[in-house]
Write an enzyme that holds these catalytic residues in place. Structure first.
Site, mmCIF file in Angstrom:
data_model
loop_
_atom_site.group_PDB
_atom_site.id
_atom_site.type_symbol
_atom_site.label_atom_id
_atom_site.label_comp_id
_atom_site.label_asym_id
_atom_site.label_seq_id
_atom_site.Cartn_x
_atom_site.Cartn_y
_atom_site.Cartn_z
ATOM 1 N N PRO A 2 4.684 49.814 10.193
ATOM 2 C CA PRO A 2 5.780 49.114 9.487
ATOM 3 C C PRO A 2 5.212 48.121 9.155
ATOM 4 O O PRO A 2 4.531 46.970 9.397
ATOM 5 C CB PRO A 2 6.058 49.336 11.436
ATOM 6 C CG PRO A 2 5.690 49.369 12.190
ATOM 7 C CD PRO A 2 4.584 49.976 11.391
ATOM 8 N N GLU A 3 6.232 47.501 8.116
ATOM 9 C CA GLU A 3 6.497 46.372 7.432
ATOM 10 C C GLU A 3 7.756 44.732 8.263
ATOM 11 O O GLU A 3 8.129 45.571 9.146
ATOM 12 C CB GLU A 3 6.653 46.673 6.129
ATOM 13 C CG GLU A 3 6.022 46.988 5.893
ATOM 14 C CD GLU A 3 5.884 47.582 3.708
ATOM 15 O OE1 GLU A 3 6.003 46.138 3.276
ATOM 16 O OE2 GLU A 3 5.713 48.764 3.248
#
Ligand SMILES: [Zn+2]
Length: 281
Positions: A2-3
């Site tokens: 995830p960013e």
């Protein structure tokens, strides 16, 4: 992995679901993790869940003191909430393909609250959990690009005259934290900058465009709850939808949204970069 926008989405959804719950017990199932002091947290109330860098932070206020529980999801970490009253599982990120087995496998910590159980599930075990006393002690390697500290002047200073390629530089977490492969590609397309350019070759106007694209792309991605590459419908029924707005990422061979050229894919520092050879110079 995830960013920033995906972690922000998880933090917001967990906050909406679990804020106000009282902590009864923390059960650590993985020997690789240790949460010293956790017994003192019994009865602590979950005041708020926020994002810090690429981590999820649970603000707990106990009978005696305040603690921040910082969860770093890293490669494969996920948070699930099993609601006691509804007997439903909230997945927050929508990546789960089969909710039936959730929490049985790869669960590293169980946080038992009065209204439900928070599970930290992490098959690859790179995630971390840390308990600290103040925001200053949180582990955040670089600057938050959505925060007010991330000004154009600060960005210019951080960039310096580095000989690193700009796409590779954007992926570093020690200068600005939260950008990964998807958003770095989109940001460079939005600012019209060739990912192969070196940081030191960027002129003043390009740096200004890049700064504003970073803010703009992240703001839009957060608005759309991040990017989801799965057709799974979460129990909330609302997934990240930013995949519908990606202009270059994952689109090699397709026609550019802004011109007639085809999107190219190159590999930089073992990671795929997508860009338009005509729009980005
Ligand atoms: Zn183009």
């Amino acid at each position: 992995m995830p960013e920033l926008p995906e972690v922000e989405t998880v933090a917001r959804r967990l906050n909406d679901t679990a804020a106000g719950a009282a902590l009864e017990k923390i059960i650590v199932l993985d020997k690789k993790l240790s949460i010293p002091d956790r017994k003192n947290l019994r009865g602590a109330v979950l005041r708020r869940v926020v994002r810090a860098g690429k981590t999820v932070v649970l603000e707990l206020s106990g009978p005696e003191s305040q603690r921040l529980l910082q969860i770093h999801l890293r490669m494969s970490g996920r948070l699930f909430w099993i609601d006691k009253a509804e007997n439903t599982i909230h997945t927050f990120d929508g990546y789960v393909s089969n909710v039936k087995g959730v929490g049985r496998k790869h669960c590293r910590v169980r946080f038992l609250f009065d209204s439900g159980t928070l599970l930290f599930v992490d098959p690859r075990r790179f995630g971390t959990v840390k308990l600290v006393r103040s925001a200053q002690e949180l582990d955040i390697p670089g600057l938050d690009p959505t925060g007010s500290d991330f000004t154009l002047a600060v960005f210019r200073k951080l960039l310096g005259e580095s000989a690193q390629k700009i796409k590779v530089w954007l992926l570093r977490q020690d200068r600005i934290t939260g950008l990964g492969n998807i958003y770095a590609s989109e940001i460079l397309f939005d600012s019209g900058i060739d990912p192969e350019r070196t940081v030191g070759s960027l002129n003043s106007a390009e740096i200004k465009r890049l700064h504003s694209s970073i803010r703009k792309i992240l703001r839009n991605a957060i608005k759309h709850c991040g990017t989801t590459f799965s057709d799974f419908q979460s129990s909330e029924g609302s997934l990240g939808e930013y995949q519908n707005y990606l202009k270059v990422y994952g689109r090699a061979g397709e026609k550019c949204a802004d011109c007639d050229a085809k999107i190219l894919r190159v590999v930089q520092a073992q990671r795929s970069t997508f860009y338009c050879p005509q729009c980005q110079a």
